[in-house]
Design a protein around this motif. Structure first.
Motif, PDB file in Angstrom:
ATOM      1  N   ARG A   1      13.261   7.912   4.049  1.00 62.51           N
ATOM      2  CA  ARG A   1      13.314   7.072   2.851  1.00 62.51           C
ATOM      3  C   ARG A   1      11.913   6.583   2.473  1.00 62.51           C
ATOM      4  NH1 ARG A   1      18.323   5.417   5.197  1.00 62.51           N
ATOM      5  NH2 ARG A   1      17.282   3.745   6.353  1.00 62.51           N
TER       6      ARG A   1
ATOM      7  N   ARG B   1       9.894   7.092  -1.143  1.00 65.52           N
ATOM      8  CA  ARG B   1       9.247   6.007  -1.906  1.00 65.52           C
ATOM      9  C   ARG B   1       7.772   6.326  -2.160  1.00 65.52           C
ATOM     10  NH1 ARG B   1      12.480   2.860   1.608  1.00 65.52           N
ATOM     11  NH2 ARG B   1      10.696   2.484   2.991  1.00 65.52           N
TER      12      ARG B   1
ATOM     13  N   GLN C   1       7.582   8.776  -4.927  1.00 61.18           N
ATOM     14  CA  GLN C   1       7.898   8.130  -6.205  1.00 61.18           C
ATOM     15  C   GLN C   1       6.729   7.284  -6.700  1.00 61.18           C
ATOM     16  OE1 GLN C   1      11.484   6.144  -4.954  1.00 61.18           O
ATOM     17  NE2 GLN C   1      12.823   7.763  -5.801  1.00 61.18           N
ATOM     18  N   ARG C   2       5.893   6.784  -5.766  1.00 64.27           N
ATOM     19  CA  ARG C   2       4.713   6.004  -6.157  1.00 64.27           C
ATOM     20  C   ARG C   2       3.573   6.894  -6.649  1.00 64.27           C
ATOM     21  NH1 ARG C   2       5.672   3.379  -1.150  1.00 64.27           N
ATOM     22  NH2 ARG C   2       3.871   4.484  -0.271  1.00 64.27           N
TER      23      ARG C   2
END
Length: 935
Positions: free
Chosen positions: A826, A830, A833-834
């Motif tokens: 996970r 993230r 996605q950043r």
């Protein structure tokens, strides 16, 4: 049919003599052998089994008859052949046989995966499918095959075990089997196993007239194995009993009839996986025999690995004429068929030698999917079977044609594939393989449907430096070698140089291996067993090189001569020939000389003599030929009488067989010798030059490795300090500069292709193959920008790697704790996605062996959920420069190829799988290594 008395017909006898004479001249062009009706085919006319087969074929054609196959073994003189012609039936054109195949209702759904012993395998099948056909056993002639079910086999084997027990047999004792391919052989072998005994297969005599000599030659094997029991044919019993004077442990000489006991009276003893299943003697009848000890675990491990490599299953049908005293026929064909519930179609070897087309027709009739032969078997079919004998033949079901047990000839592979393409044979079915008794037979197999891969290399670098450099297409002096595949699943192969150090790609050295079926050593031969092992690795005794994923055998380091699939050792023959009057004692060399056309080896005997008178030389040559036949049970292909000092020796007096073979092949025998001082000088210079090349090459490699290691630490230490102290931007500039500096200083060419394919203005997930510790350095040196590596959590526990990896933003991934692993995944999503690019090695680790292993889905799931593209990166060359498990670098070239990005079409599980499969396919296009997840 009206019979004609050929023996009383001068014309028939004349025609026969003409045919025999013509063939004798072809087989032995340098010798003048007189042919009469009463000359011995073996001793006087020097016919071996293949020569006899050719002779019968020519007689059948000339007289338009069909001769019995037994004649191949029983005929002693041309007069015997003439008598056989007198009663032979006319030749009848072969019809189109009906396909037999496997009834669908008898397809087995599983295999005995949990079986620990061969006895467990048989019991598993008997319990689940007792009436399933196990084997079709052919005898000579046109008779229908004998069907043997698993119940039949178990019943007969239990009878043998009961009969042995009734004779005082104890578990662990050895039993020699000298039987032809038959129901009796299968039952006897497994009966010994069920009784807890150890079978010792030995080959039967080629002809009855050779029986006594044959048994005498086997005395050493029987003595080494401490054999109390010998099972043989009734004709051999009397002669076999004579062996008791030479083999003091031999107590019982039995036939299959003697072992027809009551199956119900058998009480099975406990058998363990680590018990010896049988002993395979590798030396045949000459030299010091070496018994390879193979346990049940060894055999079943190898059968399972071969089955995985070939995708063997119960729908397969294995057709074999290979002798059951040889591991390729015993394990590869019969025991492998028994394990996987394949139908085994077994023909006597004599049937194949007499009429090679019968092998092909058996494949046609039974819908055979697998079969095997040494190279000479494929050559025999390609060159000797007449077209008329193949009319209506269909080989389309043959999916795996194993070619092994002797050197594979590129010419034979091409000839066989081209000739039988018209009969449905696919070139992709040809599968050159490599194995040895010490590995329980199989070691390297090619990928499915790859066909024969032939490597053309430059002769000069190969002969001088031991380097297999690819040759240009117009290089007329190039050499060709056939790939024998890659290691079976669970096995490893390495190539080792003279110093014991592992070599890189395309460097010739000794082939060593590891694997679950590796023998523990030779029976009661600690000296040979010690020489077999190099630490945990086993020395095959063969020379080879590796190119990409493929292993190429180049020659044998030992002096074994392989002739028609049989191993021949020269020492005993040399000694026996040296005792002949007129031959110089200690001046005899026996070696194999490869026929460049067929790829098979000729057996050559070179003997020195001072005799010059032609009639005396002829008598001496005949005496040598007779002596060779007595010792080996087969004639030499060429007997060469040479003047003194022709047979080359070392300074300690040992025969230099390879050098003597070169003299023979150059045609220098009998040429006026140079003066002694010239020969000594030339040999000294040649030897010094050769040693200097090896020393220089080894020293250069060692110096290079040390140099690179020094350079590595000189660069890495300041880079590590800089990474620990500098802010993020300068860190990456420093490590990238350090990585590129390392390759430049080491003289390693570094090529980057496809940078323009990288996505712009977006994060991505890089995925790359993992072959070496160098892969991360290559990625940093070759790719622009910054990215975060996904590193295994264990690296976080070490101070040096933890500081470095944390400072460059690596993500540590837990591989054993499921809950922690999900949390790490996970975190990766993230990060993506950043807008952070990630770099994964989805294979999860590295191994020594070439090939792209299965991918873990983590990288692709992260890319799919974050909605970022996957960029496949292929790295080549690192495995050769720094192989897994080694810290000693070698010279090489590095290449990094960026493929077209793969964009996700969703965020679910299916999208992750599609990303993985497409990225993997794009990497394989550039990798040049096999897809291990497929094969």
């Amino acid at each position: 049919m009206a019979e004609w008395q050929a023996e009383e017909t001068p014309d028939a006898a004349t025609r026969l003599i003409d045919i025999v004479t013509a063939l004798v001249r072809e087989l032995h062009p340098s010798r003048a052998l007189k042919v009469t009706l009463d000359r011995d085919l073996d001793r006087d006319l020097q016919f071996d089994s293949l020569g006899r087969a050719e002779l019968l074929l020519r007689l059948e054609r000339a007289f338009a008859v069909a001769l019995p196959e037994q004649l191949l073994a029983t005929a002693e003189t041309p007069r015997d052949l003439l008598r056989a012609l007198a009663t032979a039936r006319p030749a009848i054109a072969r019809g189109h046989p009906i396909r037999m195949g496997t009834p669908p209702e008898l397809e087995a759904g599983s295999v005995p995966e949990n079986a620990d012993t061969l006895a467990d395998v048989l019991a598993w099948h008997v319990a689940r499918q007792p009436e399933r056909p196990h084997a079709y056993l052919y005898e000579s002639g046109d008779a229908a095959p004998q069907l043997l079910t698993y119940r039949d086999l178990d019943h007969a084997a239990r009878g043998v075990a009961a009969a042995l027990a009734a004779r005082g047999f104890s578990p662990g004792q050895t039993v020699a089997i000298m039987l032809p391919t038959s129901r009796d052989y299968l039952a006897t072998f497994l009966g010994i196993v069920l009784a807890g005994g150890v079978p010792v297969p030995i080959y039967p005599p080629a002809r009855p007239s050779q029986l006594e000599d044959h048994l005498r030659r086997h005395a050493r094997i029987l003595q080494t194995a401490e054999t109390k029991y010998l099972v043989t044919v009734p004709e051999a019993q009397t002669a076999a009993r004579l062996l008791r004077g030479q083999v003091d442990c031999l107590r019982h000489v039995l036939t299959a009839t003697d072992l027809a006991g009551d199956p119900g009276a058998f009480a099975p003893p406990p058998i363990k996986a680590t018990d010896t299943a049988f002993v395979q003697f590798t030396s045949g009848s000459t030299g010091q025999p070496k018994g390879v000890v193979l346990t049940h675990q060894n055999i079943l491990s190898n059968i399972r690995a071969m089955g995985e490599a070939t995708r063997a299953g119960s729908k397969d049908i294995f057709v074999s004429w290979l002798p059951l005293y040889h591991d390729m026929g015993l394990i590869g064909a019969w025991l492998g068929s028994m394990y996987f519930a394949m139908q085994a179609v077994l023909l006597p070897p004599l049937t194949f030698l007499a009429r090679p087309e019968r092998w092909l027709w058996a494949i046609h009739e039974h819908g055979g999917t697998m079969s095997a032969a040494p190279n000479f078997g494929f050559e025999l079919c390609a060159s000797r079977v007449p077209d008329a004998a193949l009319e209506g033949l269909d080989l389309a079901t043959w999916r795996r044609a194993f070619n092994g047990a002797e050197p594979v000839s590129p010419a034979t592979v091409r000839r066989f594939s081209e000739r039988f393409a018209a009969y449905g044979f696919r070139a992709q079915a040809m599968a050159p393989v490599y194995g040895l008794a010490e590995a329980a037979v199989g070691l390297a197999f090619p990928p499915l449907d790859s066909g024969a891969v032939i490597d053309r290399i430059c002769r000069g670098p190969f002969e001088r430096e031991g380097r297999a450099r690819p040759a240009e297409t117009d290089d007329a002096t190039s050499l060709e070698f056939v790939a024998c595949g890659r290691p079976l699943p669970g096995y490893e192969i390495r190539i080792v140089g003279a110093t014991g150090r592992e070599l890189g790609e395309r460097e010739v050295g000794r082939l060593e291996f590891l694997g679950p079926s590796a023998t523990s050593g030779y029976l009661k031969d600690p000296t040979a067993s010690e020489a077999l092992f190099d630490g945990d690795w086993l020395d095959s005794g063969d020379l080879a090189y590796i190119a990409g994923a493929d292993v190429y055998l180049t020659s044998r380091t030992k002096d074994v001569i392989i002739r028609a699939g049989r191993n021949i050792y020269p020492y005993e023959v040399e000694e026996a020939v040296g005792d002949i009057d007129g031959v110089r004692k200690g001046c005899v060399a026996v070696f194999g000389s490869t026929n460049p056309v067929s790829g098979t080896e000729k057996l050559v005997v070179m003997a020195e003599t001072r005799e010059e008178e032609p009639s005396a030389l002829e008598r001496m040559a005949a005496a040598i030929a007779t002596r060779v036949n007595d010792v080996l049970g087969m004639p030499a292909d060429d007997v060469v009488l040479a003047p003194p000092r022709t047979v080359l020796k070392t300074s300690s007096g040992k025969i230099r067989r390879a050098a003597s073979r070169e003299v023979y092949e150059r045609g220098d025998i009998g040429k006026r010798a140079r003066s002694v001082w010239w020969q000594v000088t030339r040999l000294a210079l040649s030897s010094a030059a050769s040693r200097w090349r090896v020393l220089r090459r080894t020293a250069a490699e060692i110096c290079y490795g040390i140099y690179v290691e020094v350079i590595f630490f000189l660069i890495v230490i300041p880079v590590w300090i800089g990474v620990a102290l500098l802010p993020p931007g300068p860190r990456w500039a420093l490590i990238r500069r350090g990585a590129r500096m390392l390759f430049r200083a080491a003289g390693i060419p570094f090529l980057v292709d496809g940078i323009e394919r990288l996505p712009h203005d977006t994060a991505c997930v890089y995925v790359s193959n993992h072959a070496s510790y160098l892969d991360g350095v290559v990625a940093i040196a070759g790719l622009p920008g910054t990215f975060s590596f996904a590193a295994k959590a264990e690296l976080e526990e070490r101070f040096v790697s933890r500081i470095f990896l944390r400072r460059i933003g690596a993500h540590f991934v837990e591989r054993t704790d499921v809950e922690k692993g999900l949390a790490d995944a996970r975190a990766e999503v993230r990060a993506a996605q950043r807008g952070e690019s990630l770099y994964f090695f989805p294979e999860g680790g590295l191994t020594r062996e070439p090939g792209l292993r299965p991918f873990h889905l983590g990288a692709f799931a992260a890319a799919a959920e974050a909605g970022v593209p996957v960029v496949p990166v292929t790295i080549r060359g690192t495995r050769s420069i720094l192989r897994g498990g080694s810290w000693f670098p070698r010279r090489g070239t590095l290449t990094l190829v960026v493929a077209e990005p793969v964009y996700p079409d969703g965020s679910d599980w299916a999208a992750s799988v599609r990303l993985r499969d497409e990225a993997r396919a794009r990497m394989l296009k550039h990798l040049g290594e096999p897809d291990i997840s497929v094969d």
